[in-house]
Design a protein around this motif. Structure first.
Motif, PDB file in Angstrom:
ATOM      1  N   HIS A  25      40.349  35.769  49.044  1.00 38.09           N
ATOM      2  CA  HIS A  25      41.600  35.938  49.782  1.00 38.09           C
ATOM      3  C   HIS A  25      41.429  37.106  50.734  1.00 38.09           C
ATOM      4  N   PHE A  35      41.254  34.973  43.485  1.00 36.39           N
ATOM      5  CA  PHE A  35      42.611  34.607  43.887  1.00 36.39           C
ATOM      6  C   PHE A  35      43.489  35.852  43.947  1.00 36.39           C
ATOM      7  N   LYS A  36      44.394  35.883  44.901  1.00 32.30           N
ATOM      8  CA  LYS A  36      45.434  36.904  44.888  1.00 32.30           C
ATOM      9  C   LYS A  36      46.601  36.365  44.079  1.00 32.30           C
ATOM     10  N   ALA A  37      47.008  37.088  43.048  1.00 28.63           N
ATOM     11  CA  ALA A  37      48.093  36.661  42.181  1.00 28.63           C
ATOM     12  C   ALA A  37      49.335  37.495  42.458  1.00 28.63           C
ATOM     13  N   GLU A  53      51.409  42.387  41.274  1.00 27.73           N
ATOM     14  CA  GLU A  53      50.279  41.730  41.923  1.00 27.73           C
ATOM     15  C   GLU A  53      48.991  41.998  41.155  1.00 27.73           C
ATOM     16  N   ILE A  59      42.101  30.736  37.249  1.00 29.53           N
ATOM     17  CA  ILE A  59      43.477  30.531  36.816  1.00 29.53           C
ATOM     18  C   ILE A  59      43.448  29.995  35.393  1.00 29.53           C
ATOM     19  N   TRP A  82      49.247  31.944  42.959  1.00 30.84           N
ATOM     20  CA  TRP A  82      47.875  32.336  43.276  1.00 30.84           C
ATOM     21  C   TRP A  82      47.481  31.731  44.620  1.00 30.84           C
TER      22      TRP A  82
END
Length: 245
Positions: A25, A35-37, A53, A59, A82
């Protein structure tokens, strides 16, 4: 006499969603792996809007009856999102598997490709992907039932999986050919056969039907053991099996 065992679970072929694609990301114009959560909901104390965040490689989680961060988000209702970008190395058909609770949506380039409802603990979806294309990925998990736990695992298999599965199944077929009697155990698991959910079909997974027929072709002295909690169709091999449990 000797017993030859060749266990196989098709789920063993599934890898974490995005594995091998170098998923990333963007942050401040830089590529960041993973992934950015973003987790959003209500603060457990003030009951005001709250947000947290994180960066995750895959995932897969089990928050049970709590939230991603119990100090920041109340556990009765929250959303996890995500995002990232990925490129596959091989064009073809990929199977996306969503296993978990609550409501889950998967989007690629802004288009919804999978939508798992609460009553389905597991869902497989086929998607066609093109090598070299940078796909924008967005996965959303919404907790809508406060008294049900929260868990999710997203995985997938790619075009190369057919060859991998055939190689594994061939080991069992070769063992059956050398055996006096072959015992084939097939059926459904708790993710596809459970109370409080509907099945999409009464058929067993097609690879299981193909496997039974392949074993019968090399050893007619085959016993098939079917384990499941609901009725299933057993064609086209039912009439050819000498023993069924």
């Amino acid at each position: 006499s000797r017993i030859i065992t060749a266990p196989f679970e098709i789920d063993d072929l599934f890898k974490p969603f995005g594995a091998g694609t170098g998923i990333y990301h963007m942050e401040n114009g830089e590529k960041v792996p993973g992934f950015k959560a973003v987790y959003s909901g209500i603060d457990p104390t003030s009951r005001q809007s709250a947000r947290d965040e994180a960066v995750v490689e895959k995932i897969e989680f089990n928050w049970e009856m709590t939230s991603p961060n119990r100090q920041v988000l109340a556990s009765d209702s929250f959303t996890a999102e995500w995002t990232g970008e990925m490129e596959v190395a091989q064009s073809g058909r990929y199977t996306l598997q969503i296993a978990g609770s609550q409501v889950v949506t998967v989007e690629l380039d802004g288009e919804t490709v999978a939508n798992k409802h609460f009553i389905h603990p597991k869902k497989d979806v086929g998607i066609e992907l093109e090598a070299g294309h940078p796909y924008a990925v967005k996965v959303t998990f919404r907790k809508i039932h406060p008294t049900v736990d929260s868990h999710l695992r997203i995985s997938w298999i790619g075009p190369e999986s057919d060859a991998e599965m055939q190689q594994v199944l061939q080991t069992s077929i070769d063992a059956a050919k050398e055996a006096d009697i072959a015992v084939v155990c097939i059926g459904l698991d708790h993710n596809t056969d459970s109370e409080g959910m509907d099945r999409h079909t009464m058929r067993l997974p097609e690879y299981q039907n193909d496997f039974v027929e392949a074993v019968l072709a090399v050893n007619p002295r085959t016993v098939v053991v079917v384990y499941c909690g609901t009725p299933v169709e057993m064609d086209p091999w039912f009439e050819n099996v000498p023993a069924l449990v």
